[in-house]
Scaffold this motif. Structure first.
Motif, PDB file in Angstrom:
ATOM      1  N   ARG A 281       0.797  -1.223   0.000  1.00 57.56           N
ATOM      2  CA  ARG A 281       0.000   0.000   0.000  1.00 57.56           C
ATOM      3  C   ARG A 281       0.833   1.278   0.000  1.00 57.56           C
ATOM      4  O   ARG A 281       0.273   2.371   0.050  1.00 57.56           O
ATOM      5  CB  ARG A 281      -0.945  -0.002   1.205  1.00 57.56           C
ATOM      6  N   LEU A 282       2.127   1.162  -0.052  1.00 56.95           N
ATOM      7  CA  LEU A 282       2.971   2.351  -0.135  1.00 56.95           C
ATOM      8  C   LEU A 282       2.742   3.016  -1.493  1.00 56.95           C
ATOM      9  O   LEU A 282       2.883   2.374  -2.536  1.00 56.95           O
ATOM     10  CB  LEU A 282       4.439   1.960   0.022  1.00 56.95           C
ATOM     11  N   PRO A 283       2.355   4.297  -1.536  1.00 56.65           N
ATOM     12  CA  PRO A 283       2.101   4.961  -2.821  1.00 56.65           C
ATOM     13  C   PRO A 283       3.278   4.828  -3.779  1.00 56.65           C
ATOM     14  O   PRO A 283       4.442   4.746  -3.360  1.00 56.65           O
ATOM     15  CB  PRO A 283       1.868   6.421  -2.421  1.00 56.65           C
ATOM     16  N   GLY A 284       2.946   4.807  -5.081  1.00 64.74           N
ATOM     17  CA  GLY A 284       3.953   4.528  -6.091  1.00 64.74           C
ATOM     18  C   GLY A 284       5.187   5.402  -6.018  1.00 64.74           C
ATOM     19  O   GLY A 284       6.320   4.922  -6.144  1.00 64.74           O
ATOM     20  N   ARG A 285       4.993   6.703  -5.819  1.00 68.21           N
ATOM     21  CA  ARG A 285       6.149   7.601  -5.776  1.00 68.21           C
ATOM     22  C   ARG A 285       7.081   7.263  -4.622  1.00 68.21           C
ATOM     23  O   ARG A 285       8.306   7.299  -4.759  1.00 68.21           O
ATOM     24  CB  ARG A 285       5.661   9.049  -5.666  1.00 68.21           C
ATOM     25  N   LEU A 286       6.505   6.900  -3.490  1.00 61.93           N
ATOM     26  CA  LEU A 286       7.325   6.538  -2.342  1.00 61.93           C
ATOM     27  C   LEU A 286       7.953   5.160  -2.522  1.00 61.93           C
ATOM     28  O   LEU A 286       9.100   4.936  -2.104  1.00 61.93           O
ATOM     29  CB  LEU A 286       6.484   6.580  -1.063  1.00 61.93           C
ATOM     30  N   ALA A 287       7.208   4.245  -3.133  1.00 65.21           N
ATOM     31  CA  ALA A 287       7.785   2.933  -3.414  1.00 65.21           C
ATOM     32  C   ALA A 287       8.984   3.060  -4.347  1.00 65.21           C
ATOM     33  O   ALA A 287      10.016   2.406  -4.161  1.00 65.21           O
ATOM     34  CB  ALA A 287       6.724   2.019  -4.018  1.00 65.21           C
ATOM     35  N   ASP A 288       8.864   3.913  -5.367  1.00 60.51           N
ATOM     36  CA  ASP A 288       9.988   4.130  -6.279  1.00 60.51           C
ATOM     37  C   ASP A 288      11.190   4.721  -5.541  1.00 60.51           C
ATOM     38  O   ASP A 288      12.336   4.360  -5.811  1.00 60.51           O
ATOM     39  CB  ASP A 288       9.573   5.061  -7.412  1.00 60.51           C
ATOM     40  N   ALA A 289      10.935   5.645  -4.617  1.00 60.14           N
ATOM     41  CA  ALA A 289      12.019   6.247  -3.854  1.00 60.14           C
ATOM     42  C   ALA A 289      12.704   5.208  -2.963  1.00 60.14           C
ATOM     43  O   ALA A 289      13.931   5.223  -2.806  1.00 60.14           O
ATOM     44  CB  ALA A 289      11.484   7.404  -3.005  1.00 60.14           C
ATOM     45  N   LEU A 290      11.919   4.308  -2.389  1.00 60.16           N
ATOM     46  CA  LEU A 290      12.513   3.249  -1.571  1.00 60.16           C
ATOM     47  C   LEU A 290      13.312   2.278  -2.437  1.00 60.16           C
ATOM     48  O   LEU A 290      14.411   1.852  -2.047  1.00 60.16           O
ATOM     49  CB  LEU A 290      11.408   2.509  -0.814  1.00 60.16           C
ATOM     50  N   VAL A 291      12.781   1.933  -3.596  1.00 63.40           N
ATOM     51  CA  VAL A 291      13.503   1.068  -4.530  1.00 63.40           C
ATOM     52  C   VAL A 291      14.852   1.679  -4.895  1.00 63.40           C
ATOM     53  O   VAL A 291      15.891   1.000  -4.899  1.00 63.40           O
ATOM     54  CB  VAL A 291      12.658   0.817  -5.793  1.00 63.40           C
ATOM     55  N   GLU A 292      14.861   2.967  -5.203  1.00 68.05           N
ATOM     56  CA  GLU A 292      16.105   3.647  -5.579  1.00 68.05           C
ATOM     57  C   GLU A 292      17.118   3.592  -4.439  1.00 68.05           C
ATOM     58  O   GLU A 292      18.305   3.311  -4.657  1.00 68.05           O
ATOM     59  CB  GLU A 292      15.798   5.098  -5.943  1.00 68.05           C
ATOM     60  N   ARG A 293      16.675   3.861  -3.228  1.00 71.34           N
ATOM     61  CA  ARG A 293      17.580   3.826  -2.076  1.00 71.34           C
ATOM     62  C   ARG A 293      18.128   2.425  -1.830  1.00 71.34           C
ATOM     63  O   ARG A 293      19.317   2.240  -1.541  1.00 71.34           O
ATOM     64  CB  ARG A 293      16.845   4.335  -0.824  1.00 71.34           C
ATOM     65  N   LEU A 294      17.262   1.428  -1.940  1.00 67.64           N
ATOM     66  CA  LEU A 294      17.714   0.064  -1.690  1.00 67.64           C
ATOM     67  C   LEU A 294      18.713  -0.405  -2.737  1.00 67.64           C
ATOM     68  O   LEU A 294      19.726  -1.038  -2.410  1.00 67.64           O
ATOM     69  CB  LEU A 294      16.511  -0.879  -1.652  1.00 67.64           C
ATOM     70  N   ASN A 295      18.463  -0.106  -4.003  1.00 73.31           N
ATOM     71  CA  ASN A 295      19.417  -0.501  -5.046  1.00 73.31           C
ATOM     72  C   ASN A 295      20.762   0.168  -4.839  1.00 73.31           C
ATOM     73  O   ASN A 295      21.817  -0.454  -5.037  1.00 73.31           O
ATOM     74  CB  ASN A 295      18.850  -0.169  -6.424  1.00 73.31           C
ATOM     75  N   ALA A 296      20.745   1.438  -4.427  1.00 74.18           N
ATOM     76  CA  ALA A 296      22.007   2.141  -4.176  1.00 74.18           C
ATOM     77  C   ALA A 296      22.764   1.514  -3.004  1.00 74.18           C
ATOM     78  O   ALA A 296      23.991   1.303  -3.073  1.00 74.18           O
ATOM     79  CB  ALA A 296      21.732   3.615  -3.902  1.00 74.18           C
ATOM     80  N   ARG A 297      22.059   1.183  -1.934  1.00 74.44           N
ATOM     81  CA  ARG A 297      22.720   0.598  -0.769  1.00 74.44           C
ATOM     82  C   ARG A 297      23.227  -0.813  -1.056  1.00 74.44           C
ATOM     83  O   ARG A 297      24.315  -1.190  -0.634  1.00 74.44           O
ATOM     84  CB  ARG A 297      21.761   0.597   0.421  1.00 74.44           C
ATOM     85  N   MET A 298      22.433  -1.603  -1.768  1.00 77.17           N
ATOM     86  CA  MET A 298      22.850  -2.969  -2.060  1.00 77.17           C
ATOM     87  C   MET A 298      24.026  -3.005  -3.031  1.00 77.17           C
ATOM     88  O   MET A 298      24.866  -3.914  -2.973  1.00 77.17           O
ATOM     89  CB  MET A 298      21.677  -3.763  -2.628  1.00 77.17           C
ATOM     90  N   ALA A 299      24.108  -2.016  -3.931  1.00 75.03           N
ATOM     91  CA  ALA A 299      25.221  -1.967  -4.871  1.00 75.03           C
ATOM     92  C   ALA A 299      26.554  -1.753  -4.169  1.00 75.03           C
ATOM     93  O   ALA A 299      27.614  -2.108  -4.702  1.00 75.03           O
ATOM     94  CB  ALA A 299      24.992  -0.864  -5.903  1.00 75.03           C
TER      95      ALA A 299
END
Length: 413
Positions: free
Chosen positions: A350-368
């Protein structure tokens, strides 16, 4: 008339292009000529037709490996059941033009119900996998009698809006978190204990008089993704469900993996040492945790849409929560990558799309930044919105008309 249609598998979505379609079908469909396998073969053929915008008997024989006479008999039975229908003949070929076959969306329906700590959602789904209607009520910690009253009030209009023939409803899927009445979340009332040990069939039988199938909300969301989302392109993935709480679902080779005690994917309970002794990941990564932060800062939020309504003063708090949520998820996702090696980690809920995208971006950066043998990309799930309700609605189809591993094993293969 009630449909009397014969268990449980996973249906990937259709993609454009003949090559992609052929790859999709041959990867996921294989019939068997063993004796007593008629039910399984019928499910496989129906699945093949669903995965194609249109097909022919010769094409079905090619992708399933079944003989042309077997295909002819099965498609005749499916037509008689009202699950598929002819769509005219192919033109421009030598000889007798082949008859096209398509799914009949009105051939069967199901209902999905998601009960969570902050909302109740109902959806109707047709045989083609399309959502025909939906209703959601934002309500905090709805008690059992409130859920029954809501379903009773909205179901007639929901079915009428979706053009749903009540005689062709295969069943109802109900998705809800495990330990719904036990997990402590902000503002949880003592009366919410009423959910502990409740018999859903007894509770809902009067207002939902069809076969009922209950499952965990994260498992349902992952099943929905398998059948209506990324399932064919990503045969193995970990689904991260962010709702009032936090859940996880593990899919390996398009099969949902439940674990020895049916409690796989309980990522919410993993410790979060950075937040102090006894803290777990859900204490940060959940809508309940985000709402609590905003409330402490004087912003009353009671629904996901209010997170992106543009009202001033919230963005900084939400940005801080996104950073903390990404930090809290790093160690759990390291474990997922190293132990499971999924093709992707999908974020839905239920996390709104814009916030989900922001979380995805942060997670990919941290995991990289991590030195791991392999790092699965983090993506938004395709069935993010109403994911649990949609996935729950898939289950009656799996138990009645679509191919399943349990049916295959019964056929002796």
């Amino acid at each position: 008339m009630r449909l009397n249609l014969p268990g449980r598998d996973r249906r990937p979505p259709a993609t454009s292009g003949s090559e992609a379609r052929d790859a999709r079908l041959t990867l996921s469909l294989s019939g068997t000529n063993l004796e007593r396998a008629g039910d399984y073969n019928q499910r496989i053929v129906l699945q093949a037709i669903r995965l194609s915008e249109e097909t022919t008997r010769s094409e079905l024989a090619r992708v399933t490996g079944l003989t042309p006479p077997t295909i002819a008999n099965i498609t005749k039975r499916l037509e008689d059941l009202g699950l598929v229908k002819p769509a005219g003949r192919l033109q421009g070929r030598r000889g007798q033009p082949a008859m096209r076959i398509v799914i009949d969306p009105d051939g069967a329906f199901s209902i999905g119900l998601n009960i969570d700590r902050d909302h109740i959602t109902l959806v109707t789904l047709d045989l083609a996998g399309r959502i025909r209607s939906r209703q959601t009520r934002e309500i905090a910690f709805a008690l059992p009698e409130m859920v029954v009253g809501y379903v009773r009030d909205v179901l007639p209009d929901l079915l009428d809006e979706g053009g749903v023939d009540r005689r062709r409803i295969l069943g109802v899927g109900v998705a809800l978190p495990d330990d719904l009445g036990r997990i402590a979340l902000p503002h949880r009332p003592a009366a919410y204990d009423a959910w502990n040990g409740i018999d859903l069939g007894e509770l809902l039988g009067e207002v939902l008089p069809w076969p009922l199938h209950a499952d965990n909300d994260a498992a349902s969301a992952a099943l929905g993704e398998v059948h209506l989302g990324n399932g064919i392109a990503l045969p193995s993935f970990f689904y991260l469900l962010i709702s009032a709480g936090l859940g996880g679902g593990l899919v390996i080779d398009r099969s949902y993996v439940r674990g020895a005690d049916a409690r796989s994917g309980e990522i919410w309970a993993m410790p979060d040492p950075a937040r102090g002794a006894g803290a777990n990941v859900q204490d940060t990564v959940s809508l309940s945790a985000l709402y609590a932060r905003l409330e402490q800062a004087g912003h009353a939020v009671d629904r996901p849409e209010a997170l992106v309504d543009g009202a001033g003063g919230k963005d900084a708090i939400i940005g801080g929560w996104l950073d903390d949520a990404a930090d809290a998820l790093v160690q759990p996702l390291i474990a997922v990558n190293c132990l499971i090696n999924p093709a992707a980690i999908l974020i839905g809920g239920r996390l709104p799309g814009r916030l989900a995208d922001a979380l995805v971006e942060r997670l990919n950066a941290r995991m990289a930044e991590r030195q791991l043998p392999v790092v699965a990309p983090v993506r938004r799930a395709e069935t993010a919105d109403d994911a649990s309700a949609i996935g729950a609605a898939i289950i009656p189809f799996l138990d009645n008309v679509l191919p399943s591993e349990s049916i295959l094993m019964q056929a002796g293969r």
